[in-house]
Design a protein around this motif. Structure first.
Motif: not given
Length: 544
Positions: A414-415, A437-439, A455-459
């Motif tokens: 992640l950043c 992705a974004v998370v 999961n429902d917290k990442s695209w």
């Protein structure tokens, strides 16, 4: 009489109102969270703990009153009975007990040679056991024999410094009975007791007072800093509120001005539509009037033919009948203004967004929202190496040390930056599969569901070979098109738009998702590779 009633009342409730018995000898105030140590003395829990904190280096802990030492440091427990007594004192006599305990000023000591109430004594002689005013103390300064006597300041009557039993100066302090004694007391009444000299007691007491004073000064400084911070915070709140009001007024003023401007443009559009429709209606009106005149003339001719009985005259009808059939009236009236024109205007106005600028189209416009990002080397998969100033990742044969923030099941990273505004970045890659992705920051990083998109917290957009797919909440959507080695990601957080592009000119949209984001988003990169693959990497592209 009143004193007897008060004493009777005190006895009735079983509470002794002598405040000094329920005060801490360190802070000189009523006991708070009272604790009793092994020697029997009681203190505020925080006061005795602070005293013992200063004795940690010595490893020996003492009572501030009797100086009895303890090793190791005792574990303190609340004295519930004493706490209840202090509580009842505060409840039953709040006015009497509210002021803090302060030492009274010492009373004046009378000169033993002048008589009671005449002159104030300034010195006491420990040899003569008498107190003198400035006149009668003079011989102690001039007569050689008296010069050997020890003089001290006359703060209390000298009789209170003399042992009542042995009539000698009390120069010792019995720690066992907590009272001043003379040397002869140590062989009878206070035999085998523990005691120290007055000088030692004075020295330790002064040190303790200095320690307490430093603690009080420290608390004063803390309270002053807290007060200053509170005053500054109050100023900041007031200033921030005023700034917010000014900004709010400015924003709404601009909105009103913008809406009035757009309202004027819509009115001009309506007027233009009206003028065009009226002009069209005028032309059609003239045409209809002309057609109506012609039709009425022909109706008159037809009436004449129908009334004639001359066959020759009737035969003329055949020559003009085709002309009647060829006649076509002009076009019909224009449609109602509200049937078509107003819905178009209404639809256009209703979709105008006054708060957000229009979305970018070209790469040049996207680059206006470019933001430098940095990979978080505490979140990367143990066998992913973060390099090139935290911009690039590649497989590493040597795993990183464990960290609670690391992904441990999948090669992902992640950043550091959490995004809540418009932002654009690009990812370059070479691997079997890339995940852009974004998370959410609190997304799982340990289980099988920690993979991006599961999961429902990442695209995430997943690029693999010549296939593309979008994943969110473990739902996959295959996408048309081919992979690009440079993927552009555009986030419009407030509008709830996440878009993925093939970086080119013009930009080619791969997929766009619209949703509502409830937390700041961290950009992420994931790779899929085999251990024998060479040249595998992914990196955040630099701004050209």
């Amino acid at each position: 009489m009143a004193g007897k009633e008060e004493q009777l009342q005190e006895n009735q409730y079983g509470v002794n109102l002598d405040r000094e018995q329920f005060c801490c000898s360190v802070c000189l105030d009523l006991l708070k969270e009272p604790v009793t140590i092994h020697c029997g003395h009681s203190y505020c829990s925080s006061c005795i703990e602070n005293c013992w904190d200063e004795e940690d280096e010595k490893g020996e802990y003492s009572c501030p009153q009797c100086r009895e030492t303890f090793h190791p440091r005792p574990v303190l427990k609340r004295n519930n009975m004493l706490a209840e007594v202090v509580k009842k004192l505060k409840m039953r006599y709040p006015q009497q007990l509210s002021p803090p305990l302060t030492p009274d000023a010492p009373p004046d000591v009378a000169c033993d040679f002048c008589g009671p109430g005449q002159n104030k004594a300034i010195k006491s002689c420990l040899t003569c056991l008498a107190s003198y005013c400035d006149k009668h103390v003079e011989p102690h300064y001039t007569i050689p024999v008296l010069q050997k006597h020890e003089l001290i300041s006359a703060t209390i009557p000298i009789g209170k410094k003399v042992c009542a039993q042995h009539r000698k100066l009390m120069d010792l302090y019995c720690q066992t009975d907590e009272e001043l004694i003379c040397t002869e007391c140590t062989v009878d009444k206070h035999k085998n007791h523990k005691f120290v000299s007055i000088l030692e007691l004075e020295e330790t007491t002064k040190k303790r007072l200095e320690t307490v004073r430093r603690q009080v000064q420290k608390k004063v400084q803390q309270r002053e800093e807290e007060l200053e911070m509170l005053i500054q915070a109050e100023k900041n709140v007031k200033g921030g509120a005023q700034t917010a009001k000014t900004d709010c007024a400015k924003i709404f003023s601009e909105l009103i001005s913008s809406m009035q401007n757009r309202c004027g443009k819509v009115e001009q559009l309506i007027e233009a539509q009206e003028k065009s429709a009226v002009a069209q209606a005028g032309e059609l009106k003239q045409q209809l009037e002309k057609d109506l005149a012609e039709l009425r003339g022909r109706d008159t001719q037809l009436l004449q033919f129908s009334c004639a009985d001359d066959i020759v005259y009737l035969m003329q009808f055949h020559s003009i009948s085709e002309t009647f059939q060829d006649f076509e009236p002009g076009a019909g009236p224009p449609r109602s203004f509200t049937d078509e024109t107003w819905p178009k205007i209404s639809t256009t106005v209703s979709y105008v967004d006054f708060s957000l600028p229009p979305p970018p189209n070209s790469r040049e416009e996207f680059l206006r929202y470019w933001r430098p990002l940095n990979l978080d080397d505490t979140s990367n998969y143990p066998n992913l190496n973060v390099m090139d100033n935290n911009r690039k990742i590649s497989p590493s044969p040597v795993p990183y040390s464990p960290h609670p923030n690391r992904f441990i099941r999948f090669p992902q990273v992640l950043c550091k930056e959490a995004l809540t505004e418009r932002c654009y970045w690009e990812v370059e890659w070479y691997a079997r599969t890339l995940s852009a992705a974004v998370v959410y920051e609190d997304a799982d990083r340990k289980s099988d569901e920690s993979e991006f998109g599961k999961n429902d917290k990442s695209w995430t957009l997943e690029c693999s070979g010549n296939s593309l797919k979008f994943c969110h909440n473990n739902v996959e959507m295959k996408l048309p098109g081919s992979c690009s080695k440079k993927i552009g990601v555009f986030l419009d957080y407030k509008a709830g738009i996440l878009s993925f592009y093939q970086v080119s000119e013009p930009m080619l949209l791969i997929f766009e998702v619209r949703t509502t984001f409830t937390q700041p988003l961290l950009p992420g990169i994931g790779l899929n590779y085999e251990w024998y693959d060479t040249g595998v990497f992914a990196q955040l592209a630099k701004l050209n």
